[in-house]
Design an enzyme around this catalytic site. Structure first.
Site, PDB file in Angstrom:
ATOM      1  N   SER B  14       5.858   1.637  51.968  1.00  0.00           N
ATOM      2  CA  SER B  14       5.907   0.737  53.124  1.00  0.00           C
ATOM      3  C   SER B  14       4.957  -0.432  52.899  1.00  0.00           C
ATOM      4  O   SER B  14       4.019  -0.341  52.107  1.00  0.00           O
ATOM      5  CB  SER B  14       5.489   1.485  54.396  1.00  0.00           C
ATOM      6  N   HIS B  15       5.198  -1.533  53.607  1.00  0.00           N
ATOM      7  CA  HIS B  15       4.269  -2.661  53.569  1.00  0.00           C
ATOM      8  C   HIS B  15       2.939  -2.287  54.208  1.00  0.00           C
ATOM      9  O   HIS B  15       1.926  -2.917  53.942  1.00  0.00           O
ATOM     10  CB  HIS B  15       4.866  -3.866  54.311  1.00  0.00           C
ATOM     11  N   SER B  16       2.961  -1.268  55.049  1.00  0.00           N
ATOM     12  CA  SER B  16       1.739  -0.866  55.749  1.00  0.00           C
ATOM     13  C   SER B  16       1.235   0.473  55.213  1.00  0.00           C
ATOM     14  O   SER B  16       1.985   1.459  55.198  1.00  0.00           O
ATOM     15  CB  SER B  16       2.046  -0.740  57.245  1.00  0.00           C
TER      16      SER B  16
END
Lengths: 206, 132
Positions: B14-16
């Protein structure tokens, strides 16, 4: 356009690319805020700084190896989709130069590398991406346009992405709302092309 | 991961970092230790983004000779995952698949399928059934 493996040339190109991205980082972030997540300038800046930090080592390598290593450094440091896209471009230029003989035209090498970027991003011309600058730059190079004309073509091509609807990348989520904004990737690509053309014009013996 | 399992491994990208870690935690609580599991979230500096090097490490950590299924969120996650798989090199690269499935539901159902010893193709197909 044959490519000479001159260490000074590689070091100089790394520096002008780093400086151009640093100067335009805020502008690229602003473009990206309009149709993406607002970090294209920051990401590119981090990638270029990582390449610059390796500058001495990179410029001592044979030119194809330097291109491949710069590509890998961008992949590992940019932290967004631009990393794999620019990384693929440079890594493929390196690989193609190694595969081709010395007489190979650089525009052919570039074409192979641009096709690899298109495959990596599953994008086509007109999708509002950096390909909309890379293809025209290749066309200008293939028709042996002077460096200044190549740079102007890159800038015009980046501006033209404003009229396009994004089909790939974060901007594609916006659909029609992406129209009217210049693509940040196309813009960084035009800035880099212009910087490279200017530097080659000033430093490369004609 | 212990590497003793013959089950397909699962990687969450994920980007996070919080999202990636949270989903990995959820999968772990639901299926236990029966599947090799790893996550990569954020760029190399821990900010929002994705990192090909970090994804490569996650694939190595969740490695299984039965293969690894990778779950991604937005565009750059997919592009960076493809880059990481390429860097893994052959023949291992052929044993890793990026799933076109929702991140949370896809990862959970894939892990459940993998925990029963299903093949990579079956794990991927089950997760991809969730896609519209």
């Amino acid at each position: 356009m044959a490519v000479q493996a001159e260490p000074v040339l590689v070091a100089g190109l790394i520096e002008v690319c780093r400086a151009t991205i640093a100067e335009n980082s805020d502008h690229l972030c602003a473009l990206d805020r309009a149709i993406g997540d607002g970090d294209h300038g920051t990401n590119m800046r981090r990638g270029c700084e990582a390449v610059s930090a390796e500058g001495e080592n990179l410029s001592s390598l044979p030119f194809p190896d330097a291109m491949e290593k710069i590509g890998l450094t961008l992949v590992m440091n940019v932290g967004g989709a631009a990393g794999p896209l620019y990384g693929t471009l440079l890594m493929e230029i390196g690989r193609e130069l190694r595969r081709s003989d010395e007489k190979a035209d650089f525009s052919q090498v570039l074409k192979q590398a641009i096709d690899a970027v298109a495959r990596r991003g599953r994008a086509h011309a007109g999708d509002k991406t950096l390909l909309d600058v890379l293809y025209p730059v290749h066309a200008a190079l293939a028709s042996r346009s002077p460096l200044g004309a190549i740079a102007r073509r890159a800038e015009r091509s980046a501006n033209r992405t404003a009229d396009m609807k994004a089909m790939r990348g974060r901007a594609a989520y916006l659909g029609d709302r992406s129209i009217g904004h210049v693509d940040p990737g196309a813009s960084s690509c035009a800035l880099l092309t212009t910087a490279i053309c200017r530097y080659l014009g000033e430093h490369r013996p004609q | 991961m212990n590497g003793k399992t013959a089950n397909v491994g699962i990687v969450i990208v994920s980007h996070s970092p919080l999202v990636a870690r949270g989903i990995a935690d959820m999968v772990r609580q639901m299926v236990g230790d029966s599947v090799p599991l790893a996550w990569s979230g954020g760029n190399a500096h821990g900010e929002l983004g994705t990192d090909a090097g970090g994804i490569l490490k996650a694939i190595e950590a969740a490695w299984s000779d039965a293969g690894v299924a990778v779950f991604v969120d937005l565009g750059g996650a997919e592009t960076n995952s493809e880059m990481a798989i390429e860097m893994l090199g052959l023949p291992r690269a052929t044993l890793v698949s990026i799933c076109n499935a929702p991140l949370v539901e896809g990862a959970v159902i894939a892990a459940a399928e993998a925990s029963g010893g299903a093949s990579l193709a079956k794990v991927v197909a089950t997760a991809e059934e969730l896609s519209p």
